[in-house]
Design an enzyme around this catalytic site. Structure first.
Site, short mmCIF file in Angstrom:
data_model
loop_
_atom_site.label_atom_id
_atom_site.label_comp_id
_atom_site.label_asym_id
_atom_site.label_seq_id
_atom_site.Cartn_x
_atom_site.Cartn_y
_atom_site.Cartn_z
N ASP A 207 0.85 -1.19 0.00
CA ASP A 207 0.00 0.00 0.00
C ASP A 207 0.88 1.24 0.00
O ASP A 207 0.73 2.14 0.82
CB ASP A 207 -0.92 -0.01 1.22
CG ASP A 207 -2.05 1.00 1.13
OD1 ASP A 207 -2.44 1.36 0.00
OD2 ASP A 207 -2.54 1.44 2.19
N ASP A 224 3.16 1.87 8.12
CA ASP A 224 1.90 1.16 7.91
C ASP A 224 2.02 -0.01 6.93
O ASP A 224 1.68 0.09 5.75
CB ASP A 224 0.80 2.11 7.44
CG ASP A 224 -0.59 1.46 7.52
OD1 ASP A 224 -0.68 0.30 7.97
OD2 ASP A 224 -1.57 2.12 7.14
#
EC number: 2.7.11.1
Length: 335
Positions: A207, A224
């Protein structure tokens, strides 16, 4: 159906969980911008008595298995061991052996040091080239071994699941159903026609967009890894590309000039950029549809229930279907 709610995650429960894991907040909780999970920043004293900022991440129930979450943690630890700047969960001495994943009230959570910075600026060529170096090093580590508990980035089962979710979504306006089905079906089929097994699949960030890239005086930090999966390397590169074809080719050349200092890139993967872009459009819509029962989603994504949004997505999918017929981007550097 799995329970995706966070309705029992009250501030008192959060503070009790953090303290049970060995940190004692000296401030209130600041909710950070996260919808898939619940993420809170707080101040606490470290072992030297100095105040520091931390982040508590409570994983959405029913999404990942415990083994899959621990693989996320292990991947970031592998990257940190290779001196790649990432944010790793803390191994708090709540029990022996130490763990990076804790449970409280049925919720699994992890604690992280809080890292500051500003978003990477893709128009700054030096930053883009530096990102390429970081991703080359990341992928070199990613190639060392595969994930065992995390799924492939793209699979027929996953794509069909997304398709069923969207076609049964009650928010899809009846007046647009025929047009939506007429474009979704051929886009899905074109993605499925690709022989994904001919490409090397490695551990990825998964991502890698601007919001997960923090730039500071110390350099770039990747954050993340919640969506890390097994897939082709181009997945971590294509989201940095924007503008017309010439601009995208220049951006890609800059990225790869840094990337290839540490990791070889297979030019055949350029043909996957538009299919992966189409897959992400479909995946994002399906994500919103599945999460709609979470009260945070109607509050923050109210436009998902408006006909105009679905009209825009029909147009976006038509553009992707047309893009499939275009030749892949060229590498000006001739890699």
């Amino acid at each position: 159906m799995a329970d995706f709610s966070f309705q029992d995650l009250t501030p008192n429960h959060i503070l009790d969980a953090i303290e049970a894991a060995g940190l004692y907040p000296t401030s209130g909780l600041l909710a950070l911008n996260s919808y898939e999970n619940r993420v809170y920043q707080f101040l606490a004293e470290d072992q030297t008595g100095k105040s520091a900022r931390y982040v508590a991440k409570f994983y959405r129930p029913g999404r990942w298995s415990t083994a899959a979450i621990l693989e996320e943690h292990e991947f970031t630890a592998d990257l940190a061991a290779a001196e790649i700047p990432v944010v790793c969960p803390l191994a708090v001495p709540i029990e022996q052996p130490q763990s990076t994943l804790f449970t409280a009230g049925g919720y699994r959570f992890a604690l992280f040091p809080s890292v500051g910075g500003r978003a990477l600026e893709p128009e700054q060529w030096e930053q883009l080239e530096d990102l390429g170096r970081h991703l080359g090093r990341l992928h070199q580590v990613g190639k060392a071994k595969p994930f065992q508990h995390r799924p492939m980035l793209v699979s027929a089962d996953l794509l069909r699941e997304h398709q069923r979710t969207l076609l049964s979504c009650p928010l899809l306006p009846e007046s647009l159903q025929s047009a939506f089905v007429a474009i979704l079906q051929p886009v899905v089929e074109r993605i499925l026609q690709i022989n994904w097994s001919q490409y090397q699949h490695i551990r990825l960030h998964g991502d890698c967009h601007i919001g997960n890239l923090l730039w500071s005086d110390q350099g770039l930090t990747l954050v993340d890894f919640d969506d890390c999966r097994q897939g082709p390397a181009i997945q971590d590169l294509w989201m940095m590309l924007s503008g017309d074809r010439f601009q995208q080719e220049a951006q890609l050349d800059t990225l790869l000039s840094g990337y290839e200092e540490f990791c070889d890139f297979d030019p055949k993967e350029l043909a996957l950029i538009e299919p992966l872009r189409a897959f992400r459009i479909i995946q994002y819509m399906a994500w919103l549809a599945v999460r709609w029962s979470d009260p945070a989603f109607p509050r923050s994504f109210g436009w998902f229930a408006e006909p105009r949004y679905w009209e825009q997505q029909i147009l976006a999918l038509k553009e992707q279907l047309a893009a499939f017929a275009e030749p892949p981007l060229n590498l000006q550097s001739g890699l």
